[in-house]
Write a protein that holds these residues in place. Structure first.
Motif, mmCIF file in Angstrom:
data_model
loop_
_atom_site.group_PDB
_atom_site.id
_atom_site.type_symbol
_atom_site.label_atom_id
_atom_site.label_comp_id
_atom_site.label_asym_id
_atom_site.label_seq_id
_atom_site.Cartn_x
_atom_site.Cartn_y
_atom_site.Cartn_z
ATOM 1 N N LEU A 198 38.604 41.705 32.742
ATOM 2 C CA LEU A 198 38.953 40.590 33.624
ATOM 3 C C LEU A 198 40.477 40.465 33.622
ATOM 4 O O LEU A 198 41.056 39.851 32.721
ATOM 5 N N PRO A 203 36.378 34.891 35.115
ATOM 6 C CA PRO A 203 35.325 35.605 35.835
ATOM 7 C C PRO A 203 35.402 35.402 37.346
ATOM 8 O O PRO A 203 34.952 36.242 38.116
ATOM 9 N N THR A 204 35.974 34.276 37.765
ATOM 10 C CA THR A 204 36.149 33.988 39.187
ATOM 11 C C THR A 204 37.474 33.277 39.394
ATOM 12 O O THR A 204 37.838 32.392 38.618
ATOM 13 N N SER A 220 36.837 32.345 46.955
ATOM 14 C CA SER A 220 36.486 32.683 45.576
ATOM 15 C C SER A 220 36.369 34.192 45.454
ATOM 16 O O SER A 220 35.815 34.852 46.330
ATOM 17 N N SER A 222 35.893 37.488 42.357
ATOM 18 C CA SER A 222 35.832 38.032 40.999
ATOM 19 C C SER A 222 36.671 39.296 40.976
ATOM 20 O O SER A 222 36.383 40.249 41.707
ATOM 21 N N MET A 224 37.631 42.368 38.974
ATOM 22 C CA MET A 224 37.061 43.137 37.880
ATOM 23 C C MET A 224 37.752 44.490 37.770
ATOM 24 O O MET A 224 38.188 45.054 38.768
ATOM 25 N N ALA A 329 29.986 43.890 36.447
ATOM 26 C CA ALA A 329 30.246 42.487 36.810
ATOM 27 C C ALA A 329 28.974 41.655 36.771
ATOM 28 O O ALA A 329 28.999 40.469 36.403
ATOM 29 N N THR A 335 30.779 35.562 36.837
ATOM 30 C CA THR A 335 31.257 36.296 38.008
ATOM 31 C C THR A 335 30.344 35.995 39.198
ATOM 32 O O THR A 335 29.206 35.549 39.037
#
Length: 396
Positions: A198, A203-204, A220, A222, A224, A329, A335
């Motif tokens: 991350l 995670p977001t 929003s 994520s 990764m 993820a 996430t």
């Protein structure tokens, strides 16, 4: 040595193999047949692929096929003595994503599909020895120089040690017929480019970006980094911002430009947030996720639906490194992928190492991720197939 390098550099054509790996095709070269300086590879690779082709985008003057999954090159070489002794590495390789309409050569990431054929190519070229197991399989440990990661590829070999790729063992979405099963296991895939699974420790995140009409927005995402860095967003949130995702998916031209521009703006903002180069189109990749809702999704026990872009164009399947990243993820709490999978999956609660079923435009792929008790991603695994298409020489 200098005179030998010069001779090879001025030689046209050069030895090459043309191979399918997964849902990609590419040219495989030995590094010994290229100039010693990587800086001198560019015009050779562009000539091989027929790039740039700004007017037509078809690469008819080379080996490319006008889409990102057909404009790829792998440069393969034996490992260093240290790699062999410390990590039991059998072969190392560098992946190049070649631009189609422009003259870009991108080394920022790996190709998960062509990775599946690195071991078979290395055995064909006698770059490493064969250790055939009792069940007729060989494992070749590969080191990817782009991401500095190790990938084990396991596939059938004959008693004489020749890769046997034509057994009717398995099929993969996007490729007709059955072929031998090639298992690709990415060891310690987290932090391939950024050093962290991350990159923002979240995670977001909320990413600001610009809509095609110049209006600011946020979404929003994520962010990764597993096997390759990726930006994951939700299709529903794109729709809520007025973007015609549904017509974009089916290729309706009137919706393409606004959606493409918005996704590229989001991708570039994700790159900046991960401290990556936003102008490198190959990395990070971007994908939008959906909850499986159709009857076929439910019947096939799909966990998450994905539409991914590669080099700014929607992929007809899913780039395998992005698929692997999505599979990881889905196992990381908080996430966007994890949230979708928790609401849709059919496996038993607590089955942390179960495969994740991902539907993409070409079908379904199962991706496994081994997560340790402390949350460390030990490996990510996927099944691919491959085929030799041609061996000879290529002009550049």
């Amino acid at each position: 040595m200098a005179s030998q390098t010069k001779l090879i550099f001025n030689t046209n054509p050069i030895p090459a193999s043309f191979l399918r790996g997964g849902t990609s095709k590419g040219i495989f070269l030995q590094r010994a047949h290229l100039p010693s300086s990587k800086a001198d590879w560019k015009h050779i690779f562009l000539g091989i692929m027929g790039s740039p082709d700004p007017d037509f985008g078809r690469q008819l003057n080379g080996m490319g096929g006008g889409v990102s999954s057909l404009s790829k090159i792998c440069v393969v070489e034996p490992p260093t003595p240290e790699q062999r002794s410390k990590h039991s590495i059998d072969v190392q390789y560098t992946f190049a994503q070649v631009g189609i309409k422009d003259d870009s050569i991108d080394y920022s990431g790996n190709c998960g599909n062509l990775t599946s054929m690195i071991g078979a190519y290395a055995l064909d070229e006698k770059m490493c020895r064969v250790d055939r197991s009792e069940d007729g399989k060989a494992r070749v440990r590969c080191f990817n120089t782009n991401t500095q990661k190790i990938i084990d590829t396991t596939f059938p070999v004959s008693e004489s040690g020749v890769p046997n790729l034509d057994l009717p063992e398995t099929s993969i979405a996007g490729v007709s017929g059955k072929s031998s099963q090639i298992i690709c296991e990415y060891l310690n895939p987290a932090g391939a480019r950024t050093g962290k699974l991350l990159p923002t420790s979240n995670p977001t995140d909320k990413l600001p970006f610009m809509l095609s009409d110049g209006q600011p927005a946020s979404i929003s995402a994520s962010l990764m980094d597993a096997s390759n860095p990726s930006v994951l967003v939700l299709s529903d949130e794109l729709r809520s911002l007025g973007l015609d995702v549904d017509n974009y998916i089916v290729g309706k031209e009137h919706s393409s430009q606004p959606v493409t521009k918005a996704l590229e703006s989001i991708r570039q903002q994700g790159a900046l947030t991960m401290k990556l180069d936003p102008t490198a189109q190959a990395q990070p990749k971007i994908a939008f996720l959906s909850t499986p809702t159709s009857d076929s999704d439910l019947e096939d026990k799909v966990d998450v639906v994905v539409h991914a872009l590669s080099m700014g164009i929607m992929h007809k399947a899913v780039p395998m490194t992005l698929g692997l990243c999505l599979g990881v993820a889905a196992k990381v709490e908080g996430t966007l992928a994890w949230n979708i999978v928790q609401n849709s999956r059919c496996v038993e609660s607590g089955s942390q190492n179960a495969f994740v079923r991902i539907r993409h435009p070409g079908g379904i792929v199962d991706v496994g991720a081994e997560i340790a008790a402390d949350g460390k991603v030990e490996s990510a695994k996927v099944v691919r197939t491959g085929r030799r298409l041609m061996k000879g020489v290529v002009w550049w």
